[in-house]
Motif scaffolding. Structure first.
Motif, PDB file in Angstrom:
ATOM      1  N   ALA A 185      41.333  44.097  33.698  1.00 54.88           N
ATOM      2  CA  ALA A 185      40.972  42.812  33.088  1.00 54.88           C
ATOM      3  C   ALA A 185      40.974  41.701  34.124  1.00 54.88           C
ATOM      4  CB  ALA A 185      41.953  42.498  31.958  1.00 54.88           C
ATOM      5  N   LEU A 186      41.966  41.717  35.023  1.00 54.79           N
ATOM      6  CA  LEU A 186      42.022  40.701  36.071  1.00 54.79           C
ATOM      7  C   LEU A 186      40.830  40.822  37.008  1.00 54.79           C
ATOM      8  CD1 LEU A 186      43.553  38.416  37.496  1.00 54.79           C
ATOM      9  CD2 LEU A 186      44.834  40.174  38.741  1.00 54.79           C
ATOM     10  N   GLU A 187      40.401  42.049  37.278  1.00 50.88           N
ATOM     11  CA  GLU A 187      39.260  42.253  38.171  1.00 50.88           C
ATOM     12  C   GLU A 187      37.995  41.640  37.586  1.00 50.88           C
ATOM     13  OE1 GLU A 187      36.833  45.973  40.284  1.00 50.88           O
ATOM     14  OE2 GLU A 187      38.402  46.351  38.781  1.00 50.88           O
ATOM     15  N   ARG A 188      37.850  41.692  36.277  1.00 55.66           N
ATOM     16  CA  ARG A 188      36.639  41.142  35.655  1.00 55.66           C
ATOM     17  C   ARG A 188      36.700  39.631  35.466  1.00 55.66           C
ATOM     18  NH1 ARG A 188      37.431  45.813  32.557  1.00 55.66           N
ATOM     19  NH2 ARG A 188      38.408  44.567  30.905  1.00 55.66           N
ATOM     20  N   THR A 189      37.889  39.075  35.333  1.00 57.02           N
ATOM     21  CA  THR A 189      37.991  37.647  34.997  1.00 57.02           C
ATOM     22  C   THR A 189      38.362  36.762  36.174  1.00 57.02           C
ATOM     23  OG1 THR A 189      40.307  37.952  34.337  1.00 57.02           O
ATOM     24  CG2 THR A 189      38.623  38.212  32.623  1.00 57.02           C
ATOM     25  N   ALA A 190      38.878  37.344  37.250  1.00 56.80           N
ATOM     26  CA  ALA A 190      39.309  36.520  38.384  1.00 56.80           C
ATOM     27  C   ALA A 190      38.101  35.872  39.048  1.00 56.80           C
ATOM     28  CB  ALA A 190      40.081  37.367  39.388  1.00 56.80           C
ATOM     29  N   GLU A 191      38.288  34.639  39.485  1.00 54.52           N
ATOM     30  CA  GLU A 191      37.199  33.901  40.123  1.00 54.52           C
ATOM     31  C   GLU A 191      37.177  34.122  41.632  1.00 54.52           C
ATOM     32  OE1 GLU A 191      37.595  29.860  39.034  1.00 54.52           O
ATOM     33  OE2 GLU A 191      37.195  30.189  36.889  1.00 54.52           O
ATOM     34  N   GLU A 192      38.336  34.268  42.247  1.00 55.30           N
ATOM     35  CA  GLU A 192      38.384  34.417  43.699  1.00 55.30           C
ATOM     36  C   GLU A 192      38.094  35.868  44.092  1.00 55.30           C
ATOM     37  OE1 GLU A 192      42.050  33.062  45.188  1.00 55.30           O
ATOM     38  OE2 GLU A 192      41.864  31.026  44.361  1.00 55.30           O
ATOM     39  N   PRO A 193      37.252  36.078  45.099  1.00 60.60           N
ATOM     40  CA  PRO A 193      36.938  37.448  45.542  1.00 60.60           C
ATOM     41  C   PRO A 193      38.177  38.220  45.992  1.00 60.60           C
ATOM     42  CG  PRO A 193      35.359  35.883  46.427  1.00 60.60           C
ATOM     43  CD  PRO A 193      36.444  35.062  45.793  1.00 60.60           C
ATOM     44  N   ALA A 194      39.101  37.530  46.670  1.00 60.21           N
ATOM     45  CA  ALA A 194      40.305  38.219  47.141  1.00 60.21           C
ATOM     46  C   ALA A 194      41.129  38.733  45.971  1.00 60.21           C
ATOM     47  CB  ALA A 194      41.142  37.280  48.012  1.00 60.21           C
ATOM     48  N   ALA A 195      41.207  37.933  44.908  1.00 66.67           N
ATOM     49  CA  ALA A 195      41.967  38.353  43.730  1.00 66.67           C
ATOM     50  C   ALA A 195      41.297  39.546  43.056  1.00 66.67           C
ATOM     51  CB  ALA A 195      42.108  37.191  42.753  1.00 66.67           C
ATOM     52  N   ARG A 196      39.941  39.500  42.975  1.00 72.99           N
ATOM     53  CA  ARG A 196      39.237  40.631  42.365  1.00 72.99           C
ATOM     54  C   ARG A 196      39.421  41.905  43.192  1.00 72.99           C
ATOM     55  NH1 ARG A 196      35.155  36.695  41.488  1.00 72.99           N
ATOM     56  NH2 ARG A 196      33.959  37.508  43.265  1.00 72.99           N
ATOM     57  N   GLU A 197      39.388  41.752  44.515  1.00 74.24           N
ATOM     58  CA  GLU A 197      39.569  42.928  45.370  1.00 74.24           C
ATOM     59  C   GLU A 197      40.971  43.511  45.213  1.00 74.24           C
ATOM     60  OE1 GLU A 197      39.318  44.204  50.102  1.00 74.24           O
ATOM     61  OE2 GLU A 197      38.814  42.156  49.469  1.00 74.24           O
ATOM     62  N   THR A 198      41.965  42.613  45.159  1.00 69.64           N
ATOM     63  CA  THR A 198      43.341  43.091  44.969  1.00 69.64           C
ATOM     64  C   THR A 198      43.499  43.774  43.620  1.00 69.64           C
ATOM     65  OG1 THR A 198      44.176  41.302  46.368  1.00 69.64           O
ATOM     66  CG2 THR A 198      45.749  42.389  44.896  1.00 69.64           C
ATOM     67  N   ALA A 199      42.900  43.182  42.589  1.00 74.52           N
ATOM     68  CA  ALA A 199      42.978  43.788  41.260  1.00 74.52           C
ATOM     69  C   ALA A 199      42.289  45.144  41.235  1.00 74.52           C
ATOM     70  CB  ALA A 199      42.356  42.854  40.227  1.00 74.52           C
ATOM     71  N   SER A 200      41.179  45.263  41.975  1.00 73.93           N
ATOM     72  CA  SER A 200      40.476  46.547  42.036  1.00 73.93           C
ATOM     73  C   SER A 200      41.343  47.614  42.695  1.00 73.93           C
ATOM     74  CB  SER A 200      39.162  46.375  42.804  1.00 73.93           C
ATOM     75  OG  SER A 200      38.512  47.624  42.955  1.00 73.93           O
ATOM     76  N   VAL A 201      42.033  47.213  43.774  1.00 75.61           N
ATOM     77  CA  VAL A 201      42.923  48.168  44.443  1.00 75.61           C
ATOM     78  C   VAL A 201      44.045  48.594  43.508  1.00 75.61           C
ATOM     79  CG1 VAL A 201      44.574  48.454  46.321  1.00 75.61           C
ATOM     80  CG2 VAL A 201      42.374  47.358  46.762  1.00 75.61           C
ATOM     81  N   ILE A 202      44.624  47.620  42.794  1.00 75.18           N
ATOM     82  CA  ILE A 202      45.715  47.941  41.866  1.00 75.18           C
ATOM     83  C   ILE A 202      45.222  48.879  40.773  1.00 75.18           C
ATOM     84  CG2 ILE A 202      47.300  46.973  40.164  1.00 75.18           C
ATOM     85  CD1 ILE A 202      47.441  44.462  41.896  1.00 75.18           C
ATOM     86  N   ARG A 203      44.026  48.597  40.250  1.00 76.21           N
ATOM     87  CA  ARG A 203      43.485  49.463  39.203  1.00 76.21           C
ATOM     88  C   ARG A 203      43.239  50.877  39.729  1.00 76.21           C
ATOM     89  NH1 ARG A 203      38.537  51.018  37.837  1.00 76.21           N
ATOM     90  NH2 ARG A 203      37.591  49.623  39.377  1.00 76.21           N
ATOM     91  N   GLY A 204      42.704  50.965  40.958  1.00 70.82           N
ATOM     92  CA  GLY A 204      42.474  52.288  41.540  1.00 70.82           C
ATOM     93  C   GLY A 204      43.764  53.053  41.764  1.00 70.82           C
ATOM     94  N   LEU A 205      44.780  52.344  42.269  1.00 71.36           N
ATOM     95  CA  LEU A 205      46.070  53.002  42.475  1.00 71.36           C
ATOM     96  C   LEU A 205      46.682  53.437  41.150  1.00 71.36           C
ATOM     97  CD1 LEU A 205      47.624  50.711  45.243  1.00 71.36           C
ATOM     98  CD2 LEU A 205      46.645  52.992  45.519  1.00 71.36           C
ATOM     99  N   GLY A 206      46.523  52.606  40.134  1.00 73.55           N
ATOM    100  CA  GLY A 206      47.045  52.975  38.824  1.00 73.55           C
ATOM    101  C   GLY A 206      46.346  54.196  38.260  1.00 73.55           C
ATOM    102  N   ALA A 207      45.015  54.249  38.436  1.00 67.85           N
ATOM    103  CA  ALA A 207      44.273  55.417  37.952  1.00 67.85           C
ATOM    104  C   ALA A 207      44.700  56.677  38.699  1.00 67.85           C
ATOM    105  CB  ALA A 207      42.772  55.176  38.111  1.00 67.85           C
ATOM    106  N   THR A 208      44.896  56.539  40.023  1.00 68.11           N
ATOM    107  CA  THR A 208      45.368  57.692  40.800  1.00 68.11           C
ATOM    108  C   THR A 208      46.749  58.131  40.342  1.00 68.11           C
ATOM    109  OG1 THR A 208      44.088  56.964  42.721  1.00 68.11           O
ATOM    110  CG2 THR A 208      45.875  58.528  43.118  1.00 68.11           C
ATOM    111  N   ALA A 209      47.616  57.145  40.089  1.00 69.16           N
ATOM    112  CA  ALA A 209      48.962  57.477  39.620  1.00 69.16           C
ATOM    113  C   ALA A 209      48.916  58.195  38.280  1.00 69.16           C
ATOM    114  CB  ALA A 209      49.806  56.211  39.519  1.00 69.16           C
ATOM    115  N   LEU A 210      48.015  57.773  37.406  1.00 69.63           N
ATOM    116  CA  LEU A 210      47.890  58.440  36.107  1.00 69.63           C
ATOM    117  C   LEU A 210      47.412  59.879  36.267  1.00 69.63           C
ATOM    118  CD1 LEU A 210      46.385  55.659  33.805  1.00 69.63           C
ATOM    119  CD2 LEU A 210      48.631  56.734  33.617  1.00 69.63           C
ATOM    120  N   ARG A 211      46.442  60.086  37.174  1.00 70.26           N
ATOM    121  CA  ARG A 211      45.964  61.456  37.389  1.00 70.26           C
ATOM    122  C   ARG A 211      47.091  62.344  37.921  1.00 70.26           C
ATOM    123  NH1 ARG A 211      41.326  58.759  39.347  1.00 70.26           N
ATOM    124  NH2 ARG A 211      42.071  59.004  41.499  1.00 70.26           N
TER     125      ARG A 211
END
Length: 372
Positions: free
Chosen positions: A194-220
């Motif tokens: 959700a943060l990746e889609r709503t964040a305005e700053e590119p750095a915040a979106r990139e960080t949120a994308s990394v967090i989401r990817g790590l979370g998905a990997t952790a779930l797998r």
């Protein structure tokens, strides 16, 4: 024949020699020669009990040299399974040992004959003794085998009970991890998306994308771990392999690069435990860099080494110091057991593990032999 049995058989030689020397004046050369053949045959009586007894019967008829035939009778009683066969050959030995008294049998009806009575009693004792001792030895051996089978069955039963307890505990842990950890990680991943889609700053979106990817990997990985916990200990389970290292490094969110010839390493067919240990070493080292040296450059090197004549897999993770010359306190929790667990894993495989500061950075190194 074992060496111990052979040494016991050698004791028959002086006994038979003494008997032959004592009885030679009445036995004569023919009976002595037959007795020598019988004594020689005793060395193979365990493999051929009945033929050896057949060889001993002619000398038994003479009634003078009887120790070797008695040993042969004992071996038949001890080794042959069918009781009818045992008793039949014992009867043959009894009748043959009556040889010296056979001429007295026609006159037995006329009245008591002390010599004949002595012959019958002595032959009966010489037959019953070895036969009974052989049966006793056989019964003891069967009892020992039965006790050993019972002991093995009890050990196996205890192992099965322990395995069932382990399976039950693993299932309980799987339920707890699914209900608690999986829920929290899933929630974290959803929030990061959700943060990746709503964040305005590119750095915040990139960080949120990394967090989401790590979370998905952790779930797998968590799902894979739950699958492992829900299987029995002997079942094959999915384990991370060397081929997964590029994705691990690329998805770490760090300035990291991987130096490894993975096709060549995969061709060597490493044990699954070694590949998993290498993967976990890289994973833990990257996690520590994120916690304690965010922004540092990381180099992951995986290659072959030769140590003590053995081929080993060397895994080395080196990072520079954090930008600014220091480390910021990490908000991520740390149990302080990651490096200890890696060291224990490497030592269980017969390898080595080192971790410590180096010039302008930190290095983690594990050497994992192909076989312990």
């Amino acid at each position: 024949m074992t060496w111990r049995s052979f040494r016991r058989d050698l004791l028959l030689l002086p006994v038979a020699t003494a008997e032959t020397a004592a009885m030679y004046p009445v036995a004569g050369p023919t009976e002595t020669a037959l007795y020598a053949v019988t004594v020689a045959a005793l060395f193979v009586r365990r493999r051929f009990p009945v033929p050896v007894l057949v060889t001993a019967l002619p000398v038994t008829f003479g009634g003078h040299l009887l120790i070797a035939p008695m040993v042969a009778t004992y071996e038949v009683s001890r080794s042959v399974e069918r009781r009818r066969t045992v008793y039949g050959w014992s009867l043959a030995f009894f009748l043959t040992s009556l040889g010296p008294w056979w001429p007295s049998l026609p006159d037995a009806w006329r009245g008591p004959d002390d010599a004949l009575l002595f012959g019958v009693l002595s032959s009966a004792l010489m037959t019953i003794g070895p036969t009974a001792m052989g049966q006793l030895s056989r019964a003891r051996r069967q009892l020992a085998d039965h006790i050993q089978e019972l002991s093995h069955a009890h050990r196996r039963e205890a192992e099965l009970i322990a395995e069932r307890a382990v399976v039950a505990e693993r299932a309980r842990l799987a339920r707890e991890m699914h209900d608690v950890v999986s829920y929290q990680v899933s929630l974290m991943t959803v929030q990061a998306g959700a943060l990746e889609r709503t964040a305005e700053e590119p750095a915040a979106r990139e960080t949120a994308s990394v967090i989401r990817g790590l979370g998905a990997t952790a779930l797998r990985e968590l799902r894979g771990l739950l699958g492992v916990l829900r299987t029995t200990p002997g079942d094959a389970a999915l384990r991370p392999r060397l081929g997964a290292l590029p994705d691990l490094v690329a998805g770490s969110g760090l300035d990291a690069r991987l130096e490894a010839d993975l096709p060549a390493l995969d061709a060597l067919k490493w044990p699954a435990a070694v590949e998993e240990a290498a993967y976990r070493t890289v994973q833990e080292a990257l996690t520590n860099v994120r916690k304690h040296a965010a922004g540092a450059a990381v180099t992951v090197t995986v290659g072959l080494v030769r140590e003590g004549g053995r081929t080993a897999l060397a895994v080395e993770i080196t990072n520079t110091a954090a930008p600014g010359g220091g480390t910021e306190p990490s908000p991520l929790p740390s149990g302080g057991h990651g490096l200890t667990g890696l060291r224990e894993r490497a030592e269980q495989l017969g390898g080595e593990f080192t971790a410590g500061p180096v010039r302008e950075g930190f290095r983690v190194r594990a050497v994992l032999p192909a076989s312990g």
